[in-house]
Design an enzyme around this catalytic site. Structure first.
Site, PDB file in Angstrom:
ATOM      1  CG  ASP A 236      -0.299  -0.082   2.521  1.00 30.26           C
ATOM      2  OD1 ASP A 236       0.930   0.106   2.579  1.00 30.26           O
ATOM      3  OD2 ASP A 236      -0.989  -0.331   3.515  1.00 30.26           O
ATOM      4  CB  SER A 237       0.251   4.514  -1.439  1.00 29.74           C
ATOM      5  OG  SER A 237      -0.821   5.091  -0.706  1.00 29.74           O
ATOM      6  N   GLY A 238       0.938   4.145   1.809  1.00 30.32           N
ATOM      7  CA  GLY A 238       1.181   4.978   2.978  1.00 30.32           C
ATOM      8  C   GLY A 238       0.043   5.927   3.280  1.00 30.32           C
ATOM      9  N   GLY A 239      -1.026   5.890   2.461  1.00 34.59           N
ATOM     10  CA  GLY A 239      -2.153   6.793   2.683  1.00 34.59           C
ATOM     11  C   GLY A 239      -2.826   6.596   4.023  1.00 34.59           C
ATOM     12  CG  PHE A 240      -4.359   3.335   7.387  1.00 37.39           C
ATOM     13  CD1 PHE A 240      -5.702   3.541   7.652  1.00 37.39           C
ATOM     14  CD2 PHE A 240      -3.543   2.911   8.428  1.00 37.39           C
ATOM     15  CE1 PHE A 240      -6.225   3.321   8.920  1.00 37.39           C
ATOM     16  CE2 PHE A 240      -4.052   2.688   9.694  1.00 37.39           C
ATOM     17  CZ  PHE A 240      -5.394   2.890   9.940  1.00 37.39           C
TER      18      PHE A 240
ATOM     19  CD  GLN B  14      -9.514   7.738  -0.117  1.00 40.05           C
ATOM     20  OE1 GLN B  14     -10.489   7.637   0.638  1.00 40.05           O
ATOM     21  NE2 GLN B  14      -8.372   7.128   0.140  1.00 40.05           N
TER      22      GLN B  14
ATOM     23  CG  ASP C  24      -4.984   7.007  -0.953  1.00 42.05           C
ATOM     24  OD1 ASP C  24      -3.909   6.402  -0.766  1.00 42.05           O
ATOM     25  OD2 ASP C  24      -6.012   6.756  -0.302  1.00 42.05           O
TER      26      ASP C  24
ATOM     27  CB  CYS D 272      -5.601 -24.486   9.849  1.00 38.80           C
ATOM     28  SG  CYS D 272      -5.907 -24.420  11.626  1.00 38.80           S
TER      29      CYS D 272
ATOM     30  CB  CYS E 135     -10.481 -25.890  11.072  1.00 40.83           C
ATOM     31  SG  CYS E 135      -9.211 -24.804  10.380  1.00 40.83           S
TER      32      CYS E 135
ATOM     33  CG  HIS F  33      -8.029 -21.252  13.526  1.00 38.05           C
ATOM     34  ND1 HIS F  33      -8.638 -22.375  13.005  1.00 38.05           N
ATOM     35  CD2 HIS F  33      -9.040 -20.402  13.870  1.00 38.05           C
ATOM     36  CE1 HIS F  33      -9.953 -22.215  13.030  1.00 38.05           C
ATOM     37  NE2 HIS F  33     -10.223 -21.031  13.559  1.00 38.05           N
TER      38      HIS F  33
ATOM     39  CG  ASP G  22      -5.513  -5.150   2.646  1.00 33.53           C
ATOM     40  OD1 ASP G  22      -5.096  -4.687   3.732  1.00 33.53           O
ATOM     41  OD2 ASP G  22      -6.019  -4.431   1.765  1.00 33.53           O
TER      42      ASP G  22
ATOM     43  N   GLY H 225     -10.732   4.420   1.647  1.00 35.43           N
ATOM     44  CA  GLY H 225     -11.359   5.538   2.333  1.00 35.43           C
ATOM     45  C   GLY H 225     -12.265   5.112   3.465  1.00 35.43           C
TER      46      GLY H 225
ATOM     47  CB  CYS I 165      -7.767 -27.152  13.567  1.00 34.11           C
ATOM     48  SG  CYS I 165      -8.462 -25.564  14.091  1.00 34.11           S
TER      49      CYS I 165
END
Length: 432
Positions: A121-125, A250, A200, A364, A362, A393, A324, A277, A367
């Site tokens: 991701d770009s760093g916007g968050f 956005q 963004d 995994c 499950c 899990h 994600d 956004g 489990c």
């Protein structure tokens, strides 16, 4: 021949071959009277994203390896539990070890020994988090008054936005740094993920309508600069595989702003789109549909930061191809586990002598090898193995959920699967 060391479309002395990245649609959900898109459209689909480091079958869940690592879980274990792709954070990798180290290592996948595609991701968050102090944007509490100077309680404003970019103070050491469209592109190119996002500005739901309008236009101007710099770097950095660039839409809760932003991003030479956004939970599906109404179907669509079960279904039905979120791993480390019968805390007293697996059916590693009692013990004792087993899990839960959703679309029984899964998961008022 491993795609870690020999990614597709990388030729010494030549720019990355853009044809190594593509998207193909396989099956679509039929339109419905309840469809949220234009004329009852439902944009849910299955497909394949082809990247230089391998294919991603969609819809797919993307676990978040923030600092080129899943906390307490090896890349090999992530591959074993079915993860197709991992997402890392450009801001955190900029802070440490630095993008030059990843570039020298041969890129993100090779650096972390991950045999598959990667996103950054770009760093916007982080602009939002450092600026306003919030840790989430979905279902944000909007009961407070509208304010463009809003900041989370007890937080200091560490990031300041202007027309050219963002100036911020490092949360690690207090150093001052500068991010712009061009700087973000330079960092992400050196990190070397298969798919990256344009820089963004992420607003909060508490920002005023006027500021949201200004932010959409500023993000568009930054997007144009990102595309231009991306093209320049692709030509200049020869011998590297092509990196796809997704534009981010956005506009908060405003339909007209979301549609405008989608048309703006669609007009630029992006390889895909990020649906980002601040979004109220009740409008997640509708927001995705507004955006998909305005976007070409040939571009893959990523929904940023989503991992509640009902949100996943809403996102898929209305056009999300990949998703994600840090939530599965973060919840696991705190003892919250996801099962078909809801989310619950394994550190409850009732599980202290419960020798069953977390979930009976499950598949995994956790489990099939360990009990609730053992994991409860590890987490209470702050043993790192507890973080590993709970995370394995939870990540498997979401990877498998998206795998089964994909199968239901291909098989023509998505609506039935959605109804049954949500009814069972939320039967006891579960969160998530």
């Amino acid at each position: 021949m491993s795609l870690i060391t020999n990614p597709l479309g990388a030729t010494p002395g030549r720019p990355g071959d853009r044809t190594a990245f593509s998207f193909e649609t396989l099956n679509r959900l039929p339109d419905s009277v309840d469809g949220l898109g234009r004329d009852g459209r439902r944009y849910g689909r299955t497909g394949i994203i082809h990247t230089p480091h391998g294919d991603i079958h969609t819809p797919a869940f993307i676990p978040v390896a923030t600092q080129a690592a899943m906390k307490a879980v090896l890349p090999e274990q992530m591959r074993q539990l079915g993860a197709q792709v991992l997402l890392a954070n450009a801001f955190h990798l900029f802070e440490r070890p630095g993008p030059d180290i990843l570039d020298q290592a041969g890129g993100l996948a090779r650096f972390m020994n991950w045999d598959g595609p990667t996103y950054t991701d770009s760093g916007g968050f982080q602009v939002l988090s450092l600026g306003a102090g919030f840790k989430k944007t979905l279902a944000m509490d909007v009961t407070g008054m509208k304010s463009d100077q809003v900041i989370a309680e007890g937080k200091e404003r560490l990031a300041f936005v202007d027309e050219d970019g963002v100036t911020f103070k490092s949360p690690l050491n207090g150093d001052r740094h500068r991010f712009s469209a061009e700087i973000s592109m330079g960092i992400q190119h050196r990190i070397g993920a298969d798919i990256m996002f344009s820089f963004d500005e992420l607003t909060t739901l508490m920002n005023t309508r006027t500021y949201q309008e200004q932010s959409v236009e500023r993000t568009f101007r930054w997007a144009k600069r990102c595309v231009e710099e991306h093209h320049r770097l692709t030509q200049a950095r020869t011998g590297k595989p092509y990196q796809a660039l997704f534009g981010v839409v956005q506009g908060a809760n405003y339909e007209d702003l979301r549609r405008r932003a989608a048309r703006q991003i669609a007009s630029l030479d992006f390889d895909g789109v990020g649906i980002g956004g601040a979004i109220e939970k009740r409008l997640l599906g509708q927001t995705c549909a507004w955006i998909c109404d305005e976007m070409p179907e040939s571009r893959p669509r990523h929904v940023l930061g989503i991992a509640a079960v009902d949100d996943i279904f809403a996102g898929v039905e209305n056009g999300g191809d990949t998703f994600d979120c840090v939530s599965p791993a973060r919840c696991g480390r705190n003892g919250a586990v996801f099962t078909r019968d809801g989310r619950w805390n394994i550190k409850r007293a009732q599980f202290k002598a419960d020798f069953r697996p977390i979930e009976e059916d499950c598949d995994c590693y956790t489990c099939t090898h360990y009990s609730r009692a053992y994991i409860d013990h590890l987490l209470r004792a702050h043993e790192l193995n507890g973080y590993t087993l709970a995370t394995i899990h939870n990540e498997r839960f979401f990877v498998r959920l998206l795998d089964e959703i994909r199968q239901s679309i291909d098989g023509g029984y998505f609506d039935e699967y959605k109804k049954e899964t949500l009814a069972r998961f939320y039967a006891h008022g579960s969160k998530g």
